[in-house]
Design a protein around this motif. Structure first.
Motif: not given
Ligand code: NAI
Length: 699
Positions: A127, A157, A124, A155
């Motif tokens: 992010k 995710e 992650p 992403s």
């Protein structure tokens, strides 16, 4: 101990134990390497299992070490991974629940991996404005294939372990355990089965290839460019993964590290890390400790089924909490319910909500005209007309009917919460819950703490905010609370800019280019210019010293309230939302300037952005100084989640830190000399002046 060492027969098990998610802090890293040394030195041990205690394998870096020297102190994560790779006895990662970021990178350094189904696997870092920095971009493509790996890295995710295990040719997991419960046993058995395998497999030795290499990466770059907008990290993820396919492993690692370090020093990364910490900080109240007992909220009542009451109710229905909604008239109740239904049906149509879920939610909703039916609710939220008289009647009735211990909340946006609380004999149970419109969509919830609001009420509503997936930020009682008190200053600047020579479209474009979702004039047209008009009329009586441009009043006198009247600062075509510059408005502004004897000047986009944003900063500093907000980062949360402030700028206060508070103060002094502006307002707030003088920042 942050990692435990135990020998089961001929297998050593190193169990990371650093709650809540086994973050890879310094002590944990040391403990893992010590365990490895011990296992390799023990002739009775044939293989080593690495796993996590409690709720995770490992969630990655330890956020408590963020930005400190400890984060990189040796053994750093790269050294731990190297030690795992170099272990002369096989290392097996036993993964359950969560393997994210550094946790996944650590697992990729092991010779083998066994996973339980249901584990969330992710890198992650993007992010937080970064790329994985301990080999994730080099190793994941080697075990998953280039495309699935890049998708995960870009992403950020999580993907379930059982889905990854189904990817053809994947080498991420050597084995899937039957269940999380059997993982430990199966990991021991697996470790024994590979105890004698030599040479030991290393992910770094696997190839990373894409059959259409260059074409694929070109395609990926185009995709990412559209998505990433103001953030540099996603494109860098593509570069790093491409390097895994083109460079030798060690060169790829150097390349990854270089990108990681460079990103770390970008303002975008600083902003995202700031917001990550700000979100956690916002949930804390200094004098309300985490262990403050909370009241149980099992039933909610909402008074008023208008724009806000309906949206507020949906939040609780979505969380599975029954809601009784009360109105004065059947028609109003019917209208309110129809709107809620329409909102849910739109979600069903878009495939965002399943039909049965929709029905379950509606079944939790009960309409009523009688206070008798809400008296047992644990929380009641008032969302009736914004008039003190109406609020008084409602709160007196609530005081007379609600059970003892019920929390009485008001969604008022402008009225004094302490006055509302004083309508009851239980002001300790009264709190403000200021939702933003549309209340079922907007993340922000300002929790207004009255002078007498009880601590357990605060603890309860903050926890409830989390449950209904809002970002709850505490505000003291002040006109407009945090967000609207600041936006008033921003709107005033927008008005002055028109008087001095700017057009609405120039102002909107400049601030939208800065990153705001919508400029002040398009926003006014959307929300309704009559709202600000009403506030200014009230201000004229209460605060005659507050200067305003008169253009917005003139616009309202023409009946141009915005989209709802088909015209505002812009013209609108029927059924469309495109803002078309208006000749009529332009003439009105020119006329107004003439009447004031103003010679229009050319105003730069820089000046527009600075005046709008620094007005937020100055008022924000006053709000912190007065204790209305507990910390500057709370203000950033309010602006990011409620006002469309650009995320990559980290909020107004973080942006001011980036610009440098000295420079911000200098600009304010300059603006204060402008005869058309409000010199008094531009006096830097004492807190801001002091921080700037001391060379400090808000954070
Ligand atoms: P609205 O006019 O859409 O809804 C108010 C509803 O309350 C109406 O359905 C009305 O029939 C009902 N009502 C009036 N008196 C009542 C009473 N004595 N008992 C029961 N129901 C009664 O107004 P809106 O926009 O929903 O605003 C409600 C409150 O929320 C106000 O305090 C407003 O300041 C606040 N608010 C509004 C926001 C917005 O963007 N509209 C944003 C944040 C707060």
């Amino acid at each position: 101990m942050t990692a435990e060492y135990k020998v089961h027969g001929d297998v050593a098990v190193i169990t990371m134990n650093n709650p809540p998610v086994n973050g890879l802090g310094y002590a944990t890293r040391v403990a893992i390497t010590q365990g490895l040394d011990q296992a390799n030195a023990d002739p009775a041990v044939k293989a080593i299992v690495v796993t996590g205690a409690g709720k995770a394998f490992s969630g990655g870096a330890d956020i408590k070490e963020f930005g400190s020297a400890k984060a990189t102190q040796d053994p750093n994560l790269l050294s731990v991974i190297r030690a795992l790779e170099n272990s002369s006895k096989p290392t097996v990662a036993a993964i359950h629940s969560v393997a994210m970021g550094g946790g996944l990178e650590l697992a990729l350094g092991c010779h083998y991996r066994i996973a339980a189904p249901g584990a969330n696997i992710a890198l992650p870092e993007v992010k937080l404005g970064l790329i994985p920095g301990a080999g994730g971009t080099q190793r994941l493509p080697r075990v998953l294939g280039v495309e699935p790996a890049l998708n995960m890295i870009v992403s950020g995710e999580p993907v379930k372990s059982e889905l990854l295990a189904q990817l053809p040719g994947q080498k991420l997991f050597d084995k899937m355990a039957a269940s999380p419960e059997t993982l430990a046993e199966e990991a021991l058995a697996f470790a024994r089965s590979v105890a004698d395998a030599r040479p030991l497999p290393l992910v770094r030795n696997l190839p990373a290839k894409h059959p259409q290499g260059d074409a694929y990466f070109q395609f990926a770059r185009n995709m990412v460019k559209g998505m990433a907008k103001n953030f540099p990290a996603p494109a860098k993820c593509v570069d790093a993964v491409e390097a895994a396919t083109k460079k030798k492993f060690e060169e790829g690692m150097v390349f990854e590290r270089e990108i990681f370090t460079n990103l770390m020093f970008t303002p975008e990364c600083r902003s995202l890390r700031h917001l990550f910490m700000a979100e956690r900080a916002a949930s804390k109240i200094a004098d309300v400790p985490d262990d403050t007992p909370k009241r149980a909220i099992e039933r909610v009542a909402v008074i008023g089924a208008g724009t806000m009451g309906g949206g507020i109710s949906m939040n609780f229905l979505n969380a599975g909490i029954p809601v009784t909604i009360l109105e004065t008239k059947q028609e109003a109740l019917d209208r309110g319910l129809a709107t809620i239904r329409k909102n849910y049906e739109a979600q069903v149509k878009k495939g965002k909500l399943k039909q049965d879920k929709y029905e379950q939610r509606m079944a939790l909703l009960k309409p009523t005209l009688s206070y008798d039916e809400i008296k047992d609710a644990d929380l009641v939220i008032e969302a009736v007309f914004e008039e003190m008289g109406v609020k008084k009647a409602v709160f007196e009735t609530l005081d007379g009917t609600m059970k003892q211990g019920a929390i009485l909340a008001s969604n008022t946006s402008t009225l004094d919460l302490d006055k509302i609380a004083a309508f009851t004999k239980r002001p300790q149970d009264v709190v403000g819950l200021h939702f933003f419109s549309p209340a079922n969509v907007m993340k922000l919830l300002e929790v207004v703490r009255g002078a007498k609001t009880a601590k357990d009420v605060m603890a309860t509503v903050m926890a409830l905010g989390k449950k209904i997936k809002k970002t709850a930020v505490v505000s003291g009682v002040t006109d407009g609370f945090i967000g609207n008190r600041m936006i008033e200053q921003y709107s005033r600047q927008a008005g002055f800019l028109l008087d001095e020579g700017a057009t609405p479209q120039q102002v909107d474009k400049a601030i939208e280019k800065f990153g705001f979702a919508m400029g002040p004039f398009r926003m006014g047209d959307l929300a309704g210019n009559d709202i600000g008009w009403a506030i200014r009329k009230r201000r004229a009586a209460e605060r005659p010293d507050m200067l305003y441009s008169r253009t917005a009043d003139k616009l309202c006198e023409l009946g141009r309230f915005g989209q709802k009247t088909g015209a505002g600062w812009y013209d609108y075509q029927a059924g469309k939302r495109d803002a078309i510059p208006s000749k009529l408005v332009e003439d009105m502004i020119v006329e107004h300037r003439k009447s004031l004897g103003i010679e229009p000047r050319k105003i730069s986009d820089d000046e527009i952005v600075q005046r709008l944003v620094f007005s937020l900063v100055n008022e924000g500093a006053r709000i912190v100084e007065e204790g209305i907000a507990a910390r500057a980062s709370d203000i950033d949360m309010v602006y990011i989640t409620g006002y469309g402030f650009p995320i990559h700028r980290g909020g107004p206060m973080q942006y001011a830190d980036e610009v440098g508070l000295f420079n911000v103060v200098q600009a304010m002094k300059r603006f204060g000399q402008n005869p058309r502006d409000d010199a008094k307002f531009w006096q830097p707030a004492p807190l801001l002046a002091k921080l700037a003088a001391d060379g400090k920042t808000f954070s």
